[in-house]
Every structure is written in structure tokens, then in C-alpha cells.
Design a protein around this motif. Structure first.
Motif, PDB file in Angstrom:
ATOM      1  N   ASN A 188       0.805  -1.227   0.000  1.00  0.00           N
ATOM      2  CA  ASN A 188       0.000   0.000   0.000  1.00  0.00           C
ATOM      3  C   ASN A 188       0.835   1.273   0.000  1.00  0.00           C
ATOM      4  O   ASN A 188       0.519   2.226   0.726  1.00  0.00           O
ATOM      5  N   HIS A 189       1.875   1.247  -0.783  1.00  0.00           N
ATOM      6  CA  HIS A 189       2.661   2.474  -0.944  1.00  0.00           C
ATOM      7  C   HIS A 189       1.705   3.572  -1.432  1.00  0.00           C
ATOM      8  O   HIS A 189       0.996   3.374  -2.425  1.00  0.00           O
ATOM      9  N   PRO A 190       1.677   4.727  -0.766  1.00  0.00           N
ATOM     10  CA  PRO A 190       0.686   5.747  -1.112  1.00  0.00           C
ATOM     11  C   PRO A 190       0.732   6.160  -2.589  1.00  0.00           C
ATOM     12  O   PRO A 190      -0.320   6.388  -3.200  1.00  0.00           O
ATOM     13  N   ALA A 191       1.917   6.225  -3.173  1.00  0.00           N
ATOM     14  CA  ALA A 191       2.004   6.647  -4.581  1.00  0.00           C
ATOM     15  C   ALA A 191       1.384   5.595  -5.508  1.00  0.00           C
ATOM     16  O   ALA A 191       0.804   5.932  -6.546  1.00  0.00           O
ATOM     17  N   VAL A 207       8.680   5.809  -8.204  1.00  0.00           N
ATOM     18  CA  VAL A 207       9.110   5.638  -6.816  1.00  0.00           C
ATOM     19  C   VAL A 207      10.581   5.207  -6.766  1.00  0.00           C
ATOM     20  O   VAL A 207      11.359   5.707  -5.942  1.00  0.00           O
ATOM     21  N   PHE A 208      10.975   4.292  -7.654  1.00  0.00           N
ATOM     22  CA  PHE A 208      12.386   3.882  -7.691  1.00  0.00           C
ATOM     23  C   PHE A 208      13.284   5.104  -7.830  1.00  0.00           C
ATOM     24  O   PHE A 208      14.321   5.207  -7.186  1.00  0.00           O
ATOM     25  N   GLU A 209      12.862   6.037  -8.680  1.00  0.00           N
ATOM     26  CA  GLU A 209      13.662   7.218  -8.942  1.00  0.00           C
ATOM     27  C   GLU A 209      13.597   8.216  -7.782  1.00  0.00           C
ATOM     28  O   GLU A 209      14.609   8.592  -7.210  1.00  0.00           O
ATOM     29  N   GLN A 210      12.365   8.604  -7.457  1.00  0.00           N
ATOM     30  CA  GLN A 210      12.192   9.684  -6.481  1.00  0.00           C
ATOM     31  C   GLN A 210      12.657   9.290  -5.087  1.00  0.00           C
ATOM     32  O   GLN A 210      13.172  10.110  -4.342  1.00  0.00           O
ATOM     33  N   ARG A 235      14.855   6.963  -4.484  1.00  0.00           N
ATOM     34  CA  ARG A 235      16.199   6.391  -4.587  1.00  0.00           C
ATOM     35  C   ARG A 235      16.265   5.003  -3.961  1.00  0.00           C
ATOM     36  O   ARG A 235      17.102   4.694  -3.107  1.00  0.00           O
ATOM     37  N   VAL A 236      15.363   4.156  -4.424  1.00  0.00           N
ATOM     38  CA  VAL A 236      15.197   2.830  -3.821  1.00  0.00           C
ATOM     39  C   VAL A 236      16.470   1.983  -3.953  1.00  0.00           C
ATOM     40  O   VAL A 236      16.930   1.390  -2.972  1.00  0.00           O
ATOM     41  N   LEU A 237      17.055   1.976  -5.148  1.00  0.00           N
ATOM     42  CA  LEU A 237      18.257   1.147  -5.334  1.00  0.00           C
ATOM     43  C   LEU A 237      19.404   1.626  -4.447  1.00  0.00           C
ATOM     44  O   LEU A 237      20.151   0.828  -3.901  1.00  0.00           O
ATOM     45  N   GLU A 238      19.524   2.939  -4.310  1.00  0.00           N
ATOM     46  CA  GLU A 238      20.591   3.492  -3.473  1.00  0.00           C
ATOM     47  C   GLU A 238      20.407   3.036  -2.020  1.00  0.00           C
ATOM     48  O   GLU A 238      21.368   2.834  -1.288  1.00  0.00           O
ATOM     49  N   GLY A 239      19.143   2.867  -1.629  1.00  0.00           N
ATOM     50  CA  GLY A 239      18.867   2.452  -0.252  1.00  0.00           C
ATOM     51  C   GLY A 239      19.096   0.969  -0.006  1.00  0.00           C
ATOM     52  O   GLY A 239      19.140   0.517   1.140  1.00  0.00           O
ATOM     53  N   VAL A 240      19.248   0.218  -1.079  1.00  0.00           N
ATOM     54  CA  VAL A 240      19.392  -1.233  -0.925  1.00  0.00           C
ATOM     55  C   VAL A 240      20.729  -1.587  -0.265  1.00  0.00           C
ATOM     56  O   VAL A 240      20.803  -2.517   0.532  1.00  0.00           O
ATOM     57  N   GLU A 241      21.783  -0.821  -0.577  1.00  0.00           N
ATOM     58  CA  GLU A 241      23.113  -1.206  -0.089  1.00  0.00           C
ATOM     59  C   GLU A 241      23.154  -1.374   1.439  1.00  0.00           C
ATOM     60  O   GLU A 241      23.634  -2.390   1.936  1.00  0.00           O
ATOM     61  N   ALA A 242      22.629  -0.393   2.148  1.00  0.00           N
ATOM     62  CA  ALA A 242      22.673  -0.471   3.617  1.00  0.00           C
ATOM     63  C   ALA A 242      21.852  -1.664   4.113  1.00  0.00           C
ATOM     64  O   ALA A 242      22.227  -2.347   5.077  1.00  0.00           O
ATOM     65  N   ARG A 243      20.753  -1.923   3.439  1.00  0.00           N
ATOM     66  CA  ARG A 243      19.902  -3.048   3.843  1.00  0.00           C
ATOM     67  C   ARG A 243      20.579  -4.374   3.507  1.00  0.00           C
ATOM     68  O   ARG A 243      20.573  -5.316   4.297  1.00  0.00           O
ATOM     69  N   ALA A 244      21.174  -4.431   2.319  1.00  0.00           N
ATOM     70  CA  ALA A 244      21.850  -5.662   1.889  1.00  0.00           C
ATOM     71  C   ALA A 244      22.970  -6.018   2.856  1.00  0.00           C
ATOM     72  O   ALA A 244      23.205  -7.183   3.160  1.00  0.00           O
ATOM     73  N   GLN A 245      23.628  -4.983   3.360  1.00  0.00           N
ATOM     74  CA  GLN A 245      24.726  -5.225   4.296  1.00  0.00           C
ATOM     75  C   GLN A 245      24.222  -5.877   5.589  1.00  0.00           C
ATOM     76  O   GLN A 245      24.834  -6.798   6.108  1.00  0.00           O
ATOM     77  N   ARG A 246      23.098  -5.396   6.082  1.00  0.00           N
ATOM     78  CA  ARG A 246      22.523  -5.994   7.295  1.00  0.00           C
ATOM     79  C   ARG A 246      22.107  -7.442   7.029  1.00  0.00           C
ATOM     80  O   ARG A 246      22.284  -8.320   7.881  1.00  0.00           O
ATOM     81  N   ILE A 247      21.520  -7.680   5.866  1.00  0.00           N
ATOM     82  CA  ILE A 247      21.120  -9.054   5.531  1.00  0.00           C
ATOM     83  C   ILE A 247      22.362  -9.934   5.471  1.00  0.00           C
ATOM     84  O   ILE A 247      22.401 -11.037   6.033  1.00  0.00           O
TER      85      ILE A 247
END
Ligand SMILES: *Cc1c(COP(=O)(O)O)cnc(C)c1O
Length: 454
Positions: free
Chosen positions: A63-66, A326-329, A331-343
Motif C-alpha cells: 500500500n505504498h501511497p504513490a 518511486v524507484f527514482e524519487q 532512490r530505492v536502489l541506493e537504499g538497498v546497499e545499507a539493507r543488503a549489508q545488514r542481511i
């Protein structure tokens, strides 16, 4: 409300991949009422972190608002019109925006209903393409061991999950099958087998179809990007098309927008679905290179004879456009790195737990194999174990109980983490808030340890 829903459900709903007699007798399914971000809520208000983004589709969370707004505003203007002799803003602009994300000269978008129909359409495109190139003998397909490409008959034919194929033998077309490079040791062997199959079969092979980098449904099995690059070169050398099934890996799951990006490879056909609409509506696409597309020029009889009722559905297309925005605005891919590191950190730690055979991670995928154990309760008698009676992998993985123990432990702790047999994995939404991700990984770790008695 729970009882009323369950009563109607038990009486009339036929669930996927579910031994229904056992289900009717004793299953206690989650009864979900609403969702937001990475969380599901049931009718009693209990919340569960969605550890697999609802079968890998809710890439941007629920349910992402956009995305909700895209459906709402599109639905007020145009819900559906066929794409036969008609076009509309959502389909046309989506095609342009999707192509801008695709590697190389992948420039032409054919819309389908979901992942299976993307693969099905790709199979037919390949066969008709060669037919029209004056090479009608080129109609066999080459696929990898452990492949999964969907549920329709063509897609099932390409797949190599034995229990999914067994009831349909005789109906499925025969594929040339080569090993997937499962680990370092088997890499060269797998590559040689692929080279041999392409060399021997080039007269009759239409295409190599594969899941780039990650074989999802057969147990989150990874292989190196260099294999993909070498496969591309071999396909070129032998005039065999390369179809990349990015239904699971596409849209950022592996840390790049497409898994093919890791290898710098442009497939001839690229299949997308799942994350394509962020899991809001069922829709997918096949993106074709110009050369393949032009093989369908030259008269009415050479047109691609294929199209579903909902081809290019405006609601789906509007959401798919919003997904790209949404990917662009955000910056979803840019946010993946920090999450990938935790995983990665969590799965590295879990690799050391006795009973864990192998742990691995890539982008927003973390997976581990549990050692099959004996002495646990018989399959199929637990409340959430509807799949237990099904043996998913050839090595009997699905009969393993430990994966379902983890599932139970995780539900108790507030996370939904469906295993693939003895493979426990997580594929959360790519934009899962960091505190939710930490909670999910803590639950996963505690549940694995509890299930293994560690
Ligand atoms: C899920 C999946 C499919 C099938 O997609 P559906 O939308 O479920 O039909 C095809 N290929 C791959 C790689 C998948 O993971």
C-alpha cells in the motif's frame, strides 16, 4: 469475523500448492485484513513482518501511497480497454519508461498478465521468430537444472522442479537440460556442459532460457555473473536466443535494477513481472531487442499471434509507471546497499550455527539451507504445514521439517517467513524501514536457532 471468513474459505476456496483435505481438517491460515509497508495485520490486529514481500511481489512494500494513488486516479478515467487497434497514455508511456531502464537495445515492450505469461509469450516469440527466419527446426529450448519459470504449460516445460512436472508428463515439451553452476567447484563443468549443448544443438535450439544469477523457487540458488556473460557469448556464437527470466530478480532484488546488469549482458528477451507493479496488480512484460522484434515484420501472417484480454491493462500500467517513479524519487536502489549489508551480516553469522549447511546473500535476498533432520514430527499434521507433504526438490528437501519449524517460530515472534523446503530465506520489500529490517532479521535468527535447538 475470523470464523466467518474461515468458514467460507474452508467450504469454497481452493488454495495454491495446498493439500486441501489436510487444510480443511486442520489448517489455521493467517487471516489478513490490511497491510502497510513491510507489515501485514490480521483480523485480530496482530501484525506480522512480511519476510518474503508476499511471494516476492511487494517490492516497494504494501500500500505504498504513490501506488495506491496511481490506481485511484487511473480508475476514475479508464480501467480497461484492449490494446488491439487502440493505445493509451499509461501503456505507451510505461513502455518508454521501462525501455529507458533496460540494457542495450531492448526497446520493444509486449504486455502480459504475470510472470508465467511473460515466459509463455517469450517461448512463442522465440519459436515464431525462427520459423520466420527460415529456420523452423530451431524450436527446442535449453534450460538449467533447478529452473523455475512459472505455471503455464510452456513455462512448466522449461522448469526443472520435479514435483511440479510429474503430473503433467506427456503434456510438457521436452527441453535440453544443463546443470546450473551451483558452487565454485561445479562452475567450469556447468559451463562446459552448456557449451557442449549449444554446439551440438545449434541447429534445433531456439533459445536458452534462464533466471539470471538466482534460481528462486528451487531454493534461492546463486551463480556468478560471469556465467551469464559467458552464456551470452556462446548464444551469439551459435545463433541461439537468450531469454532472461527476471520475474524474480528484476526490479532491484539483487541490488541492481536487473540481475543482467551485474554481468553487463543484454538478453534478446527480458521477462518481468512481480515487482513490475509493486505487487499491486497482476501484470508483466516481455521486452524484446530490435532485431527480434523486426523478425515479425513483413505482412499480416508474420505478426506475433498472441495477446491476452488484459494486455496493457491501464490500471496495471499506471501502477507500473508509479513503481518506476518511486524507484527514482525515493532512490530505492541506493537504499538497498545499507539493507543488503545488514542481511549479509545476519546470514554470515547464521552460517556458523550448527544445523545450517550453507548461508548466502545477494542484494535483498538472504538464504540458508538447513540440514535435513530426522526425529521430527511427521509432515502435514501441523497448523501451517500445508506444503509439507510435497517434496519440492529432487534431494527430498521439501520433506525436511526444520524449515517449517522456523516458519512456526517466526509466526510466534511476528514475522511471516515461508520456507522453500529446507531453505529458509528472506526477500523483504526493497525499501523496508531499517528498524523493521532489524526486527525481521532478529526474528529470523532467533527462529532458526530455536528450530535447531541452538
Ligand atoms: C514467480 C516466477 C514466475 C511466475 O510468475 P507468476 O507471476 O507467478 O506467474 C516465473 N519466473 C520466475 C523466475 C519466477 O520467480
Amino acid at each position: 469475523m475470523r470464523e466467518r471468513i474461515l468458514e467460507a474459505d474452508r467450504a469454497h476456496v481452493w488454495h495454491p500448492y495446498t493439500p486441501m483435505d489436510e487444510y480443511i481438517r486442520g489448517a489455521r491460515p493467517l487471516v489478513i485484513e490490511r497491510a502497510r509497508g513491510a507489515r501485514l495485520w490480521d483480523v485480530d490486529g496482530r501484525s506480522f513482518l512480511d519476510g518474503n514481500a508476499s511471494w516476492w511481489v511487494a517490492a516497494l512494500g504494501h500500500n505504498h501511497p504513490a501506488l495506491v494513488e496511481a490506481v485511484r486516479s487511473q480508475s476514475e478515467r479508464l480501467c480497461h480497454v484492449s490494446l488491439a487497434g487502440v493505445t493509451h497514455e499509461a501503456a505507451a508511456l510505461l513502455a518508454e519508461e521501462l525501455v529507458a531502464r533496460c540494457p542495450g537495445d531492448l526497446r520493444r515492450v509486449f504486455f502480459v498478465d504475470d510472470g508465467s505469461t511473460a515466459v509463455e509469450a517469450a517461448v512463442k516469440m522465440c519459436a515464431q521468430y525462427w520459423h520466420q527466419q527460415g529456420a523452423p527446426r530451431k524450436r527446442r529450448f535449453l534450460a538449467l537444472e533447478g529452473a523455475f519459470h512459472g505455471e503455464t504449460v510452456g513455462a512448466t516445460s522449461l522448469g526443472d522442479v520435479e514435483v511440479f512436472r510429474r503430473p503433467f508428463s506427456g503434456l510438457l515439451f521436452d527441453c535440453v537440460r544443463v546443470p546450473a553452476p551451483a558452487d565454485e567447484g561445479s562452475y567450469e563443468q556447468a559451463f562446459e556442459a552448456l557449451a557442449r549443448a549449444l554446439e551440438q544443438g545449434s541447429d534445433e535450439l531456439a533459445a536458452l532460457v534462464l533466471e539470471p544469477l538466482v534460481q528462486g523457487a528451487s531454493g534461492m540458488r546463486f551463480y556468478p555473473a560471469s556465467f551469464l556473460a559467458r552464456a551470452r557469448a556462446l548464444c551469439d556464437a551459435h545463433r541461439v536466443l537468450l531469454v532472461a527470466d527476471e520475474v524474480f530478480t528484476g526490479y532491484g532484488r539483487t541490488g541492481r535494477f536487473f540481475a543482467c546488469n551485474h554481468a553487463g549482458v543484454t538478453p534478446d528477451l527480458l521477462c518481468v513481472a512481480k515487482g513490475f507493479t509493486g505487487g499491486v496488480l497482476p501484470m508483466g512484460a516481455v521486452v524484446a531487442r530490435e532485431g527480434v522484434f523486426e523478425g515479425f515484420f513483413g505482412g499480416r501472417h508474420r505478426a506475433f499471434l498472441y495477446g491476452h484480454s488484459f494486455c496493457g491493462n491501464p490500471l496495471g500500467a499506471a501502477v507500473a509507471r508509479a513503481v518506476l517513479r518511486v524507484f527514482e524519487q525515493e532512490r530505492v536502489l541506493e537504499g538497498v546497499e545499507a539493507r543488503a549489508q545488514r542481511i549479509r551480516q545476519t546470514f554470515e553469522r547464521l552460517a556458523g550455527v550448527p544445523g545450517v549447511v550453507r548461508a548466502r546473500s545477494l542484494g535483498m535476498i538472504g538464504a540458508l539451507d538447513l540440514a535435513p533432520r530426522t526425529g521430527l514430527p511427521a509432515p502435514g499434521c501441523g497448523p501451517h504445514e500445508e506444503l509439507d507433504a510435497i517434496e519440492l526438490t529432487q534431494d527430498g528437501g521439501y520433506l525436511a521439517q526444520a524449515g517449517w519449524r522456523v516458519y512456526e517460530e517466526a509466526l510466534e515472534r511476528g514475522a511471516y517467513l515461508r520456507p522453500l523446503g529446507n531453505v529458509v530465506y528472506t526477500t523483504p520489500p526493497l525499501n523496508i524501514p531499517l528498524d523493521d529490517l532489524d526486527e525481521l532479521l532478529a526474528i529470523l535468527e532467533a527462529s532458526v536457532r530455536a528450530a535447531l535447538g541452538q
